[in-house]
Scaffold this active site. Sequence first.
Site, PDB file in Angstrom:
ATOM      1  CE  LYS A 199      -2.920   2.455   3.204  1.00  0.00           C
ATOM      2  NZ  LYS A 199      -4.067   2.059   4.176  1.00  0.00           N
TER       3      LYS A 199
ATOM      4  CE  LYS B 260      -6.135   8.752   8.336  1.00  0.00           C
ATOM      5  NZ  LYS B 260      -6.717   7.141   9.025  1.00  0.00           N
TER       6      LYS B 260
ATOM      7  CG  ASP C 263      -1.621   5.235   4.982  1.00  0.00           C
ATOM      8  OD1 ASP C 263      -1.117   4.562   5.400  1.00  0.00           O
ATOM      9  OD2 ASP C 263      -2.748   6.123   4.036  1.00  0.00           O
TER      10      ASP C 263
ATOM     11  NE  ARG D 286     -10.315  -1.494   4.231  1.00  0.00           N
ATOM     12  CZ  ARG D 286     -11.008  -1.818   5.288  1.00  0.00           C
ATOM     13  NH1 ARG D 286     -12.328  -2.500   5.444  1.00  0.00           N
ATOM     14  NH2 ARG D 286      -9.972  -1.452   6.143  1.00  0.00           N
TER      15      ARG D 286
HETATM   16  N1  BES Z   1      -4.251   5.090   7.196  1.00  0.00           N
HETATM   17  C1  BES Z   1      -4.962   3.895   7.712  1.00  0.00           C
HETATM   18  C2  BES Z   1      -5.001   2.841   8.694  1.00  0.00           C
HETATM   19  C3  BES Z   1      -3.635   3.736  10.199  1.00  0.00           C
HETATM   20  C4  BES Z   1      -4.507   4.378  11.000  1.00  0.00           C
HETATM   21  C5  BES Z   1      -2.152   3.544  10.106  1.00  0.00           C
HETATM   22  C6  BES Z   1      -3.571   4.486  11.822  1.00  0.00           C
HETATM   23  C7  BES Z   1      -1.336   3.638  10.585  1.00  0.00           C
HETATM   24  C8  BES Z   1      -1.981   4.435  12.432  1.00  0.00           C
HETATM   25  C9  BES Z   1      -6.407   3.851   7.021  1.00  0.00           C
HETATM   26  O1  BES Z   1      -6.297   3.762   5.565  1.00  0.00           O
HETATM   27  C10 BES Z   1      -7.386   4.171   7.811  1.00  0.00           C
HETATM   28  O2  BES Z   1      -7.662   5.078   8.038  1.00  0.00           O
HETATM   29  N2  BES Z   1      -8.077   2.989   8.362  1.00  0.00           N
HETATM   30  C11 BES Z   1      -9.717   2.907   8.947  1.00  0.00           C
HETATM   31  C12 BES Z   1     -10.233   2.135   8.618  1.00  0.00           C
HETATM   32  C13 BES Z   1     -11.645   2.409   8.637  1.00  0.00           C
HETATM   33  C14 BES Z   1     -12.284   3.069   8.268  1.00  0.00           C
HETATM   34  C15 BES Z   1     -12.589   0.769   8.905  1.00  0.00           C
HETATM   35  C16 BES Z   1      -9.013   3.496  10.409  1.00  0.00           C
HETATM   36  O3  BES Z   1      -7.981   2.488  10.566  1.00  0.00           O
HETATM   37  O4  BES Z   1      -9.854   3.675  10.904  1.00  0.00           O
HETATM   38 ZN    ZN Z   2      -7.706   5.675   5.428  1.00  0.00          ZN
HETATM   39 ZN    ZN Z   3      -4.399   4.862   4.530  1.00  0.00          ZN
END
Ligand code: BES
Ligand code: ZN
Ligand code: ZN
Length: 498
Positions: A264, A276, A287, A350
């Site tokens: 990714k 966020k 990321d 994803r």
């Molecule tokens: N890049 C983030 C995940 C992440 C979070 C990486 C903290 C490193 C530290 C990912 O794209 C994301 O935002 N995931 C969401 C998924 C959810 C919306 C199902 C998450 O983790 O909240």
């Molecule tokens: Zn994200």
């Molecule tokens: Zn992400």
Amino acid sequence: MYESIRVFGKLPTQPHVSICLMFADKTLHSCDQPLDAHHARIISSTIKRPDVSGDSGEWTPIQCADGSVVGLLGLGNRKDLSADIIRSAFGKVLKRLLKLEVQDVLVSFPNELFASLNAKTVGIALGEGIGLANWKYLTFKKKKSEDAPIGELSLSLVSNIDPDDLIEATKKGVALAASANVARTLAATPPNVATTKYIAEYALQLAEACGNLKCKVIKGPALKKARFVGLEHVGKASENPPCMIELVYTPTSKFTKTIVLIGKTISYDTGGLSIKTREGMRGMKYDKCGGMAVLGAMHAISRMKPGVRVVGLLPTAENSISNNALRVDDILQYPNGVSVEVTNTDAEGRLVLADALIYGSKEFAPSAVIDVATLTGGVVVGLGKTFAGYWCADAVLREQIEHSSSVTGERVWRLPMHDDYREMMKAKQADLWNSAPTRDAHPIQGAAFLCNFIDSKIPWAHIDIAGVADIDHDKAPFCSGPTGFGTRLLTHIVEQWK
Ligand code: BES
Ligand code: ZN
Ligand code: ZN
């Protein structure tokens, strides 16, 4: 791009620093072998000091009148000795030596060290520890810090065993660390510099420098034609256009197997319209660490030259916001026939991994596919910064991953899969949604989503590195920042492939 640490047998001149290794039982064995009588005397009196315990990573330097330094490095209890202990003990020492601006170091190995570990394991761990510790991201610092990496370091190894194996292995450890450092440098590069285009150009240059890697960047109309719908939609709000970076290593001899590695590569994750929080966005330049791990592994693989073909795929995009952003409620139609309703634009990883899974499994007839991604915050909550979470339904691939994990110290822990989780990902108006209405089991939701984009007959593993990709404090052999997690693990898996 290449390492600055050179490894030798015994140096012709007296080294600046001599390191003697000692277990917690505080007995000196063959450690004093290369030292002159004066230095040997200093060591045997120092060892008796009550503040010297031999705990793992304990470093006791003694400044000698001639300007040289002799030091005792603790390795802890003899029975607990492992590659991990050697990696972090030498990482710790290197960090201390950085401050002294040392250029040559001698390490003297007691015979007893090789009672439990072979020369290969010791050498690789030592080379990795020193190489990983000799890294810091200082590109934007006016004043270089006192623990800045050493330009050139000569490392001299002395032992009673055949020196060639140990030297060879240490060189390999140094080389593996250099590849992980390639990943760390690009990972640390800020998102205003490391744009999608910058990352693609970096990969093209890396392939050129390696000589035996082919790199192709699929972008613009070609991206649309290839039907990379995830990349197209996730990347469309950004002025930095998305692309698929493809790196291929082909062995010179006839090969029968291909392994596809997917990483990714989100150059920055704002969350998109499902934006966020202020605190949640910080650090989202990391990321792209899945892609960086794959890039680092391709660099190492090009140098180790294994007998299997290896394809690295980096689906690369910036998850940004504009009037043209991907919306919640949009439905994406993937070329494998699966439709996806977007319920959260922050579950973007994803969506782009799906493109790479479809493409990788269709184009290259792989024997295995492994994806590495900073996919979910949930895996950080569950496993912290100690283990990556992984999913794999194939027992043989699982064994290979866990073996490589124990050798490299890049820890993984398997998490469950079940039809109940797959059910959670079924949407009302499309086949799937990218995030279920509940946050229950959300790291598993990621894996349950991804398995819809790969033929179930192909051995596949998904590794969620959201927790381990970076650290916020110094922990030898690492410093705060990206760890390069995945580079050494993936390289080892490929090298061991049968
Ligand atoms: N890049 C983030 C995940 C992440 C979070 C990486 C903290 C490193 C530290 C990912 O794209 C994301 O935002 N995931 C969401 C998924 C959810 C919306 C199902 C998450 O983790 O909240
Ligand atoms: Zn994200
Ligand atoms: Zn992400």
